[in-house]
Design a protein around this motif. Structure first.
Motif, PDB file in Angstrom:
ATOM      1  N   GLY A   1     -32.256  11.861 -34.585  1.00 53.65           N
ATOM      2  CA  GLY A   1     -31.837  12.890 -35.516  1.00 53.65           C
ATOM      3  C   GLY A   1     -31.195  13.351 -35.665  1.00 53.65           C
ATOM      4  N   PRO A   2     -30.692  14.505 -35.746  1.00 57.18           N
ATOM      5  CA  PRO A   2     -28.795  15.020 -35.767  1.00 57.18           C
ATOM      6  C   PRO A   2     -28.208  15.354 -35.117  1.00 57.18           C
ATOM      7  N   VAL A   3     -28.272  14.487 -34.477  1.00 54.73           N
ATOM      8  CA  VAL A   3     -27.092  14.151 -33.328  1.00 54.73           C
ATOM      9  C   VAL A   3     -26.917  12.925 -33.252  1.00 54.73           C
ATOM     10  N   GLY A   4     -25.428  12.972 -33.934  1.00 56.76           N
ATOM     11  CA  GLY A   4     -24.969  11.867 -33.363  1.00 56.76           C
ATOM     12  C   GLY A   4     -24.084  10.773 -32.166  1.00 56.76           C
ATOM     13  N   LEU A   5     -23.525  10.416 -30.964  1.00 59.02           N
ATOM     14  CA  LEU A   5     -22.039   9.882 -30.923  1.00 59.02           C
ATOM     15  C   LEU A   5     -21.907   9.116 -30.261  1.00 59.02           C
ATOM     16  N   GLY A   6     -20.300   9.179 -30.461  1.00 54.45           N
ATOM     17  CA  GLY A   6     -19.407   7.552 -30.246  1.00 54.45           C
ATOM     18  C   GLY A   6     -18.813   7.543 -28.746  1.00 54.45           C
ATOM     19  N   HIS A   7     -18.784   6.813 -28.395  1.00 47.82           N
ATOM     20  CA  HIS A   7     -17.442   6.681 -26.920  1.00 47.82           C
ATOM     21  C   HIS A   7     -17.226   5.586 -27.309  1.00 47.82           C
ATOM     22  N   ARG A   8     -15.864   5.563 -26.717  1.00 43.43           N
ATOM     23  CA  ARG A   8     -14.678   4.296 -26.389  1.00 43.43           C
ATOM     24  C   ARG A   8     -14.419   4.342 -25.750  1.00 43.43           C
ATOM     25  N   ARG A   9     -14.922   3.718 -23.872  1.00 49.23           N
ATOM     26  CA  ARG A   9     -14.399   3.443 -23.255  1.00 49.23           C
ATOM     27  C   ARG A   9     -13.177   2.880 -22.112  1.00 49.23           C
ATOM     28  N   LEU A  10     -12.466   3.390 -21.761  1.00 53.35           N
ATOM     29  CA  LEU A  10     -11.252   2.899 -20.571  1.00 53.35           C
ATOM     30  C   LEU A  10     -11.997   2.487 -18.954  1.00 53.35           C
TER      31      LEU A  10
ATOM     32  N   SER B   1      -9.661   5.335 -53.251  1.00 51.52           N
ATOM     33  CA  SER B   1     -10.614   4.240 -52.700  1.00 51.52           C
ATOM     34  C   SER B   1     -12.110   4.951 -53.147  1.00 51.52           C
ATOM     35  N   ASP B   2     -13.245   4.321 -53.095  1.00 51.80           N
ATOM     36  CA  ASP B   2     -14.267   4.677 -53.606  1.00 51.80           C
ATOM     37  C   ASP B   2     -15.500   4.331 -52.504  1.00 51.80           C
ATOM     38  N   ASN B   3     -14.954   4.484 -51.513  1.00 52.40           N
ATOM     39  CA  ASN B   3     -15.631   4.322 -50.361  1.00 52.40           C
ATOM     40  C   ASN B   3     -15.263   5.336 -49.313  1.00 52.40           C
ATOM     41  N   CYS B   4     -14.880   6.471 -49.684  1.00 55.85           N
ATOM     42  CA  CYS B   4     -14.814   7.029 -48.725  1.00 55.85           C
ATOM     43  C   CYS B   4     -16.004   8.284 -48.471  1.00 55.85           C
ATOM     44  N   HIS B   5     -16.094   8.102 -46.944  1.00 56.76           N
ATOM     45  CA  HIS B   5     -17.699   9.736 -46.571  1.00 56.76           C
ATOM     46  C   HIS B   5     -17.365  10.815 -47.096  1.00 56.76           C
ATOM     47  N   ARG B   6     -18.208  11.248 -47.501  1.00 60.06           N
ATOM     48  CA  ARG B   6     -18.633  12.665 -47.857  1.00 60.06           C
ATOM     49  C   ARG B   6     -19.533  13.267 -46.481  1.00 60.06           C
ATOM     50  N   LEU B   7     -18.602  15.034 -46.699  1.00 59.48           N
ATOM     51  CA  LEU B   7     -19.974  15.635 -45.155  1.00 59.48           C
ATOM     52  C   LEU B   7     -20.485  15.691 -46.283  1.00 59.48           C
ATOM     53  N   ASP B   8     -22.055  15.930 -45.961  1.00 62.36           N
ATOM     54  CA  ASP B   8     -23.342  17.338 -46.864  1.00 62.36           C
ATOM     55  C   ASP B   8     -22.606  18.622 -46.511  1.00 62.36           C
TER      56      ASP B   8
ATOM     57  N   GLY C   1     -31.324  20.013 -39.611  1.00 60.20           N
ATOM     58  CA  GLY C   1     -31.908  18.587 -38.823  1.00 60.20           C
ATOM     59  C   GLY C   1     -31.689  17.484 -39.441  1.00 60.20           C
ATOM     60  N   LEU C   2     -31.469  17.091 -40.520  1.00 61.22           N
ATOM     61  CA  LEU C   2     -31.583  15.709 -40.682  1.00 61.22           C
ATOM     62  C   LEU C   2     -30.883  14.491 -40.098  1.00 61.22           C
ATOM     63  N   PRO C   3     -31.217  13.388 -40.139  1.00 58.38           N
ATOM     64  CA  PRO C   3     -30.684  11.924 -39.589  1.00 58.38           C
ATOM     65  C   PRO C   3     -28.970  12.269 -39.746  1.00 58.38           C
ATOM     66  N   VAL C   4     -28.322  12.114 -38.706  1.00 60.43           N
ATOM     67  CA  VAL C   4     -26.887  11.974 -38.649  1.00 60.43           C
ATOM     68  C   VAL C   4     -26.538   9.895 -39.589  1.00 60.43           C
ATOM     69  N   ASP C   5     -25.024  10.043 -40.041  1.00 62.54           N
ATOM     70  CA  ASP C   5     -24.521   8.967 -40.853  1.00 62.54           C
ATOM     71  C   ASP C   5     -24.260   8.286 -39.951  1.00 62.54           C
ATOM     72  N   ARG C   6     -25.000   7.047 -39.929  1.00 65.64           N
ATOM     73  CA  ARG C   6     -24.690   5.930 -38.506  1.00 65.64           C
ATOM     74  C   ARG C   6     -23.648   5.707 -38.850  1.00 65.64           C
ATOM     75  N   GLU C   7     -23.097   5.153 -39.674  1.00 68.74           N
ATOM     76  CA  GLU C   7     -21.224   4.437 -40.379  1.00 68.74           C
ATOM     77  C   GLU C   7     -20.649   5.868 -39.837  1.00 68.74           C
TER      78      GLU C   7
END
Length: 635
Positions: free
Chosen positions: A41-50, A628-635, A12-18
């Motif tokens: 909240g707990p959901v984040g969605l991304g879209h690329r459009r053609l 790399s020191d900038n990799c995303h980490r998954l909780d 239920g925690l907020p998603v990471d926008r980055e």
């Protein structure tokens, strides 16, 4: 056609926008016309459009009237106008096909997918139910990958988007034999331990309680006694359905054309397009300097018959390393179907003139048109002969081996394999005909790789429980549920979307598929004639030389390209595959037999070269990630 991705957190925690931004931008090639996102909240969605339909009004994510539903969508719903007319009382804010999904969900819930005629992978967030609904189309034209970490659920149109989110890159080495045999990784597997493919005809529901998978469509297994046996009735219905499938797939607000290989399937699609449209449809083809592999002369006949604006490309035996890098970039996992090379070249060329193209892919599956169906019909005839006669025929054939020299050796090898397969049971025969590397060689090659998913056992399991007695229909089931979605359609999607080109496949309209699945083999194949149904309908409008031409398929002449000392140099890098347990002696034997012309292992060596390229790139990326020191980490 677009790219989608997202995350749902079970805690239920907020998603990471980055993280969502990184996932979305990894899909930029699929959608150059716009980028959108949604966070709540707990959901984040991304879209690329053609943009294909309603370029001005269809930006995503899309919302319903009160913003309680949020949609990101990849694909096309071809019957959106017909569904819009049914959805009385719903207010549409755009003219795009995607919006019909939102209102159909409001009307019918998760069963809405049963109403759609199209290709799709979509994610719909239901704020009231606090759940995420994902779906993939019936046949598998559009991909959907996911990773469930236990803390969060991630999904995307391509693997590279999940890797951008930090999903682990550990390879599923137990699938190496399966890849070597088939040349691709079938669903639900991927070559990454932590990434799965949603199989065609499935939906997922994700909420705080976990993940639930539903199968909303199955390939029709019509009892053989209930199949349609009247040719004329079948021809009339098939012709009407295919014509309507083409009509629906011409709905677009952008320039479009067609792929024209010179084969019966693509030529039939061009004929139906020419019937429905003004003159000068744009058509595109790829050929080879090797005449026995080249269908461009036949494609020209069709282009002239229907007055198309025709473009040709020639693929030469050059750029081996570049081709490997392109395949790696397109697929993100080992994918050894060499026809992806000309497909990628053709889609890139077509994209300079059009944004959408129709293709004849799926015709061989719908019409049971591969030569292997002729083999299945021949098995019964062959086995009517007493065993001593069958054995004598094979011994006589073997005695003729010294008289076959040069290229004729390949003919002898092919007929010898046919003799051998005719004595096998169906799963063994299917493996003999389907595997890119013969089963005994796969076992010898991978015996040092640790425990493996056995390819023959995989085929046997997929065919269990079928109601069919006749192997002809078992073969049809295999093609539709395994090789079509995971090889043919994966190839079309990834190569075309590398160039942001939408490809539509009329033969895979679900109405066409469901109808032809119920046709008796005597209707599909009269005597030994392949694709009788198509030849006696749309085929009547095509040039006669095309109807008489043998089937070539979209085959790259690897057999000719991979000969001699220069070819042997290309394969020195394959020795690195011994690091994952492949047998070095078997690798050497394959290279020696191919480069000296004693056997055709061109496809096998391409498959192994792709695998080597994938591991080389994976090693480089692992090293870069470590630094790399900038990799995303998954909780």
């Amino acid at each position: 056609m677009c790219g989608i991705c997202g995350q749902f957190r079970y805690d239920g925690l907020p998603v990471d926008r980055e993280l969502i931004t990184s996932m979305t931008r990894a899909l930029a090639h699929r959608g150059p016309d716009g980028e959108g996102s949604y966070f709540h909240g707990p959901v984040g969605l991304g879209h690329r459009r053609l943009s294909i339909i309603d370029p001005e009004g269809g930006a995503e994510p899309l919302f319903n009237e009160d913003h309680s539903l949020v949609l990101i969508f990849n694909g096309e719903i071809y019957n959106y106008r017909e569904l819009t007319a049914l959805l009385l009382g719903h207010r549409f804010a755009t003219a795009c096909d995607a919006e019909v999904i939102l209102h159909a969900y409001e009307e019918w819930g998760t069963a809405c997918v049963e109403k759609f005629n199209g290709m799709w992978a979509f994610a719909l967030w239901d704020e009231r139910k606090r759940g995420l609904f994902l779906s993939r189309d019936r046949i598998g034209e559009k991909p959907l990958f996911y990773s469930d970490t236990g803390a969060s659920f991630l999904f995307a149109s391509e693997i590279k988007s999940l890797l951008a989110a930090g999903v682990g890159r550990e390879p599923a080495l137990e699938l190496t034999a399966l890849y070597c045999a088939l040349g691709y990784i079938p669903a639900p597997y991927s070559y990454y331990k932590k990434i799965r493919k949603l199989a065609p005809g499935r939906s997922l529901w994700i909420d705080k309680d976990g993940r639930t998978e539903t199968r909303y469509w199955r390939f029709p297994c019509v009892p053989e006694t209930e199949m349609e046996t009247q040719p004329r009735r079948a021809e009339e219905m098939f012709s009407a359905l295919l014509s309507d499938a083409v009509r629906l797939r011409l709905r677009a607000d952008v320039p479009f054309g067609a792929f024209l290989s010179g084969g019966l399937d693509s030529s039939s699609i061009v004929a139906l397009m020419a019937e429905a449209l003004p003159p000068s449809v744009s058509t595109f083809t790829v050929g080879f300097p090797e005449k026995s592999f080249d269908e461009r002369p036949l494609a020209r006949l069709v282009a002239e018959r229907f007055a198309t604006r025709h473009r040709e490309l020639t693929l030469h035996n050059e750029g081996f390393s570049d081709s490997l890098r392109v395949i790696r970039s397109c697929f993100d996992e080992p994918f050894g179907d060499s026809s992806a090379i000309p497909m990628e070249l053709m889609t890139g060329s077509a994209r300079t003139e059009v944004t959408m193209a129709l293709s004849g892919d799926g015709g061989d599956e719908t019409l049971s048109g591969y030569p292997s169906y002729q083999t299945e019909r021949g098995v019964r005839h062959f086995r009517r002969f007493p065993s001593p006669i069958r054995s004598g025929g094979r011994l006589l054939w073997r005695a003729l081996r010294p008289f076959f020299r040069g290229r004729s050796v390949y003919t002898w090898n092919r007929i010898e394999r046919l003799f051998r397969s005719l004595e096998m049971n169906f799963p063994e025969r299917l493996a003999e005909k389907t595997f890119r590397i013969p089963p005994p060689l796969v076992r010898a090659l991978t015996r040092g790789c640790g425990p493996q998913v056995d390819p023959v056992e995989f085929l046997t399991e997929r065919l269990q429980g079928l109601p069919f007695r006749d192997p002809f229909y078992k073969l049809m089931y295999f093609h539709f549920t395994v090789s079509l979605p995971d090889d043919m359609l994966a190839k079309v999607d990834r190569t075309s979307m590398r160039h942001a080109l939408e490809v539509r496949l009329p033969f895979l309209d679900h109405r066409v598929v469901e109808y032809t699945a119920g046709l008796h083999k005597a209707v599909k194949m009269r005597g030994w004639e392949r694709k009788s149904l198509l030849k006696r309908t749309v085929g009547r409008t095509l040039p006669r030389p095309l109807l008489r031409a043998p089937k070539r398929g979209f085959v790259v002449p690897l057999r000719e390209w991979f000969k001699g000392d220069a070819a042997r140099e290309r394969f020195t890098a394959l020795t690195a595959l011994t690091d994952i347990g492949l047998d070095g002696n078997v690798l050497d034997a394959l290279v020696r037999a191919q480069t000296t012309g004693t056997a055709d292992y061109g496809q096998a060596l391409w498959i192994l070269s792709v695998l080597r390229e994938w591991f080389s790139a994976a090693d480089d990326k692992t090293e870069n990630k470590r630094r790399s020191d900038n990799c995303h980490r998954l909780d």
